[in-house]
Design a protein around this motif. Structure first.
Motif, PDB file in Angstrom:
ATOM      1  N   ARG A 186     -87.999  32.855  -6.963  1.00  0.00           N
ATOM      2  CA  ARG A 186     -86.776  32.528  -6.207  1.00  0.00           C
ATOM      3  C   ARG A 186     -87.117  32.067  -4.787  1.00  0.00           C
ATOM      4  O   ARG A 186     -86.498  31.132  -4.268  1.00  0.00           O
ATOM      5  CB  ARG A 186     -85.847  33.738  -6.168  1.00  0.00           C
ATOM      6  N   TRP A 189     -88.358  28.538  -5.008  1.00  0.00           N
ATOM      7  CA  TRP A 189     -87.244  27.613  -5.224  1.00  0.00           C
ATOM      8  C   TRP A 189     -86.430  27.424  -3.948  1.00  0.00           C
ATOM      9  O   TRP A 189     -85.970  26.312  -3.654  1.00  0.00           O
ATOM     10  CB  TRP A 189     -86.345  28.131  -6.342  1.00  0.00           C
ATOM     11  N   ARG A 194     -85.822  23.586  -7.005  1.00  0.00           N
ATOM     12  CA  ARG A 194     -86.164  23.989  -8.369  1.00  0.00           C
ATOM     13  C   ARG A 194     -86.675  22.790  -9.161  1.00  0.00           C
ATOM     14  O   ARG A 194     -86.052  21.729  -9.175  1.00  0.00           O
ATOM     15  CB  ARG A 194     -84.933  24.597  -9.041  1.00  0.00           C
ATOM     16  N   ASP A 273     -92.935  23.502 -11.967  1.00  0.00           N
ATOM     17  CA  ASP A 273     -93.418  24.674 -11.247  1.00  0.00           C
ATOM     18  C   ASP A 273     -94.269  25.495 -12.205  1.00  0.00           C
ATOM     19  O   ASP A 273     -93.907  25.660 -13.378  1.00  0.00           O
ATOM     20  CB  ASP A 273     -92.259  25.542 -10.745  1.00  0.00           C
TER      21      ASP A 273
END
Length: 334
Positions: A186, A189, A194, A273
């Motif tokens: 998180r 991101w 994202r 990612d």
């Protein structure tokens, strides 16, 4: 006879894989020789394997590996060792604050220095007659956790009076571990946006080891499912892959490098990612293999950007998770 309220300190041996002493070719060769001579890592017949190891691999691979280590080496040394030392210091500080009985935490690497033997000797010198062994591998495999316990047993064989032992085999589904992984994603991101896909990459092992009973891929699958659930991801938003294969026999699939080459050519996947939950500390396999090598595969094939999400290293939530695991496992001892 030892009394139940014996004031002797308790020891914790915190272990990880290890790394070369420096980035020179001789140092890397020494490290690879110890690592690849381990029967848990390479279980081939010695008569067939040792000529390959000494005749080919230790002749050519150390130079290539040394170059990789130089690309990731930190001012204080190997990333794996630097973060392991920080982890031990953080765990020690938390245990000192939380427990009345003294607990000593020592570091020991399965290969290289500081060795498991030196870690055990440090705990013995501190008066520890009870020792908890904590390998920093979230998912169990005979190639990592079991060989650590093998080495501990080997060292203690020569001790006149070995300490009482406890061990932690895995923590792949620990809520604190999953929460720390999710928090790291998180935060990534929030800073970088994202990506189109999240890859959850684990170190691979030969399929043959799984057929022989190694539960490693099951543990990896559970970790991935729990992390995806914590992040609220649907099944098509992430993919589990396996990296770092060695040799020609089949390893756990899908292979990360092949996936990155395929996705890089896919016009619908521009960004990726990658997180590696099996590595408690950044090391050659994350910083060089993911951040450099596999990013190259993806971007050279046409992808826009591959972003590596760092290992948990010495994050506060990671250190607290380790300290809690230790406190729980030491129940009755402290």
């Amino acid at each position: 006879m030892m009394r139940r309220n014996d004031p002797a300190p308790v020891g914790v041996l915190f272990t990880n894989l290890g790394s070369p002493d420096d980035t020179s070719v001789p140092a890397v060769r020494r490290y690879l020789r110890e690592f690849l001579s381990d029967r848990r890592v390479i279980d081939l017949n010695r008569a067939a394997w040792l000529p390959i190891l000494y005749g080919i691999i230790l002749t050519f691979r150390p130079r290539k590996s040394a170059k990789g280590y130089r690309s990731v080496w930190m001012d204080e040394g190997s990333p794996l060792l630097v973060y392991a030392r920080r982890q031990v210091a953080g765990i020690q500080a938390r245990l000192d604050a939380d427990l009345e009985r003294p607990v000593h935490v020592a570091l020991g690497m399965r290969y290289g220095n500081p060795s498991i033997e030196s870690g055990l000797e440090a705990l013995h010198a501190a008066g520890c007659r009870k020792i908890l062994v904590l390998p920093a591998y979230p998912q169990y495999s005979a190639t990592t956790v079991a060989t650590t316990f093998d080495k501990v047993s080997e060292v203690l064989e020569d001790w006149p009076e070995p300490p009482a032992l406890r061990q932690i085999n895995r923590y792949h589904d620990d809520p604190g571990y999953i929460a720390a992984l999710a928090a790291s994603v998180r935060e990534h991101w929030a800073e970088h946006g994202r990506a189109d896909k999240l890859v959850i990459s684990f170190h691979g092992i030969p399929k043959r080891y799984v057929k022989q009973g190694d539960p490693y891929p099951r543990d990896c699958g559970i970790t991935a499912q729990l992390l995806a659930a914590e992040l609220g991801l649907s099944r098509n938003e992430y993919k589990v892959c396996f990296q770092s294969r060695f040799g020609r026999e089949p390893w756990l699939q899908p292979y990360l490098d092949e996936t990155m080459k395929t996705w890089g050519a896919d016009p619908e996947i521009n960004t990726v990612d990658v997180i590696c939950p099996g590595f408690s500390s950044d090391c050659l396999e994350t910083l060089e293999e993911i951040r450099e090598e596999n990013r190259g595969y993806f971007e050279q094939a046409g992808g826009e950007s591959l972003r590596y999400i760092p290992a948990l290293n010495d994050r506060d939530d990671h250190i607290e998770m380790f300290a809690r695991l230790i406190r729980e496992e030491l129940a009755g001892w402290v």
